[in-house]
Write a protein that holds these residues in place. Structure first.
Motif, mmCIF file in Angstrom:
data_model
loop_
_atom_site.group_PDB
_atom_site.id
_atom_site.type_symbol
_atom_site.label_atom_id
_atom_site.label_comp_id
_atom_site.label_asym_id
_atom_site.label_seq_id
_atom_site.Cartn_x
_atom_site.Cartn_y
_atom_site.Cartn_z
ATOM 1 N N ARG A 1 0.939 4.104 -2.857
ATOM 2 C CA ARG A 1 0.669 5.476 -2.435
ATOM 3 C C ARG A 1 1.807 6.410 -2.823
ATOM 4 O O ARG A 1 1.597 7.537 -3.268
ATOM 5 C CB ARG A 1 0.461 5.532 -0.924
ATOM 6 C CG ARG A 1 -0.369 6.722 -0.463
ATOM 7 C CD ARG A 1 0.034 7.212 0.903
ATOM 8 N NE ARG A 1 1.350 7.831 0.868
ATOM 9 C CZ ARG A 1 1.564 9.062 0.415
ATOM 10 N NH1 ARG A 1 0.577 9.800 -0.039
ATOM 11 N NH2 ARG A 1 2.768 9.570 0.399
ATOM 12 N N SER B 1 -6.746 5.063 -4.522
ATOM 13 C CA SER B 1 -7.376 5.900 -3.490
ATOM 14 C C SER B 1 -8.101 5.055 -2.451
ATOM 15 O O SER B 1 -8.191 5.430 -1.280
ATOM 16 C CB SER B 1 -8.359 6.888 -4.126
ATOM 17 O OG SER B 1 -7.694 7.786 -4.980
ATOM 18 N N GLY C 1 -7.129 2.258 -1.264
ATOM 19 C CA GLY C 1 -6.182 1.634 -0.351
ATOM 20 C C GLY C 1 -6.327 0.136 -0.235
ATOM 21 O O GLY C 1 -5.707 -0.493 0.613
ATOM 22 N N THR D 1 0.827 -1.208 0.000
ATOM 23 C CA THR D 1 0.000 0.000 0.000
ATOM 24 C C THR D 1 0.859 1.254 0.000
ATOM 25 O O THR D 1 0.523 2.257 -0.633
ATOM 26 C CB THR D 1 -0.930 0.021 1.227
ATOM 27 O OG1 THR D 1 -0.146 -0.174 2.423
ATOM 28 C CG2 THR D 1 -1.974 -1.077 1.129
#
Length: 369
Positions: free
Chosen positions: A232, A280, A282, A228
């Motif tokens: 990100r 977005s 996640g 993640t």
């Protein structure tokens, strides 16, 4: 615009990379790569300072790039008109961008994140450390994720004057020695030995760029990067932007935002909207995101005024005078006006204007809203 690179020391399954390879690069493709390579990797995220960060990188890269006759991307002469403290910043960002392009195109590992997103543990002992907060840090800067696994990379950009195109032996050996030491300090990433450790030295010259890359063995630190965090970080440029400013009417399927300072010239960066939505949330795997990005490559390669990366992002020049590059509009092309009209009539408002540069024998097309 191909950039020649020489690879050495890569073992199976990447042994076929050894020898001469080429990166496909242009000014704006390099800018996009530098913009998204470890974008949020230093001490803090840049959400509230998004415009400052983008302007900072653009100002430290684009003034120092020129296109030479023969479709050669090179340092501008201006690079050597500023002092060493200033042009070192340019060399850093150019090197970072070229390293991301190497990961995308040669290693097939398009998700490139900064090592500050990881936790470090020595292979013997229990002490943890955050690498960017440690004095005398000697580890690699970048991790790249691809379908076959994880790669470790370190970038060194070094400039040479007078268009000779070659670093001296001492400068090359010093830079490569540092890079190899940094990538070999990584033993594992997420508990697995990386597929490659690439020490990348980029020769930056007014006659063109060149890369020398070696893959040494590793020993030392075990790094852990959560998937993640990797996603990100790779897409932070878009996740931290004001999403209320995104436009979806310029390139079908993509969310684009105009870059600061481009209000009158129409320069946008964009991301495949499905990737933006997935990241977005996640709750998506790296493999899923890479599959989404891969599904768009053929379509993007056929679209004018776009430079793209293999991670599903693009930079779009609506109205940029210098956006079309020689490889997109070769001098021998005939009937180019009809080609442009056919390509653009369904997706863009446009005007065309033509200029010919007799020395370089190139044609540029000027697009405006």
């Amino acid at each position: 615009m191909p950039i020649e690179i020489e690879c050495h020391g890569f073992a199976h399954p990447l042994s076929a990379l050894n020898g001469r390879n080429h990166l496909q690069c242009s000014k704006w493709k390099l800018f996009l790569a530098a913009l998204s390579c470890g974008y949020d990797g230093f001490f803090k995220n840049f959400g509230s300072d998004w415009y400052r960060r983008v302007t900072h990188i653009r100002g430290n890269l684009t003034p120092f790039l020129d296109t030479r006759p023969g479709r050669v991307l090179a340092l501008s002469n201006y690079y050597f008109d500023v002092d060493n403290s200033e042009n070192k910043q340019a060399a850093y960002f150019i090197g970072q961008g070229l390293t991301k392009l190497f990961a995308c195109q040669i290693l097939n590992a398009p998700m490139v994140v900064h090592a500050s997103r990881s936790i470090w543990k020595p292979s013997v002992g229990l002490a943890l450390k955050a690498p960017l907060l440690t004095v005398g840090r000697k580890e690699a800067d970048l991790f790249a994720f691809g379908p076959s696994g994880i790669h470790v990379l370190e970038s060194k950009g070094r400039s040479v004057r007078h268009g000779v195109g070659r670093l001296s032996g001492s400068v090359m050996n010093s830079a490569m020695g540092e890079a190899l030491g940094q990538v070999s300090a990584i033993q594992t990433v997420n508990g697995i030995a990386p597929i490659s450790r690439s020490g990348c030295v980029w020769t930056l010259c007014t006659s063109g760029f060149r890369g020398d890359i070696q893959d040494p063995p590793g020993a030392g630190w075990d790094a852990t990067v959560a998937p993640t965090e990797a996603l990100r970080s790779n897409y932070a440029l878009f996740l931290e932007a004001d999403q209320g400013r995104f436009r979806s009417d310029l390139v079908p399927g993509y969310s684009l935002i105009e870059l600061p300072g481009s209000e009158n010239s129409g320069l946008y960066v964009g991301i495949f909207t499905e990737i933006l939505q997935a990241v977005s949330s996640g709750r998506v795997a790296i493999e899923t995101v890479m599959s989404l990005a891969s599904s768009q490559l053929t379509r993007l390669s056929r679209t004018p005024a776009i430079e793209y990366l293999e991670d599903g992002t693009l930079i779009f020049g609506l109205g940029r005078r210098d956006f079309f590059t020689e490889e997109q509009l070769p001098p021998e092309t005939t009937g180019i006006k009809n080609v442009v009209q056919q390509e653009l009539k369904e997706e863009f408002s446009w005007q065309t204007g033509f200029t010919a540069d007799e020395e370089q024998e190139t044609v540029k097309i000027y697009l405006t809203e």
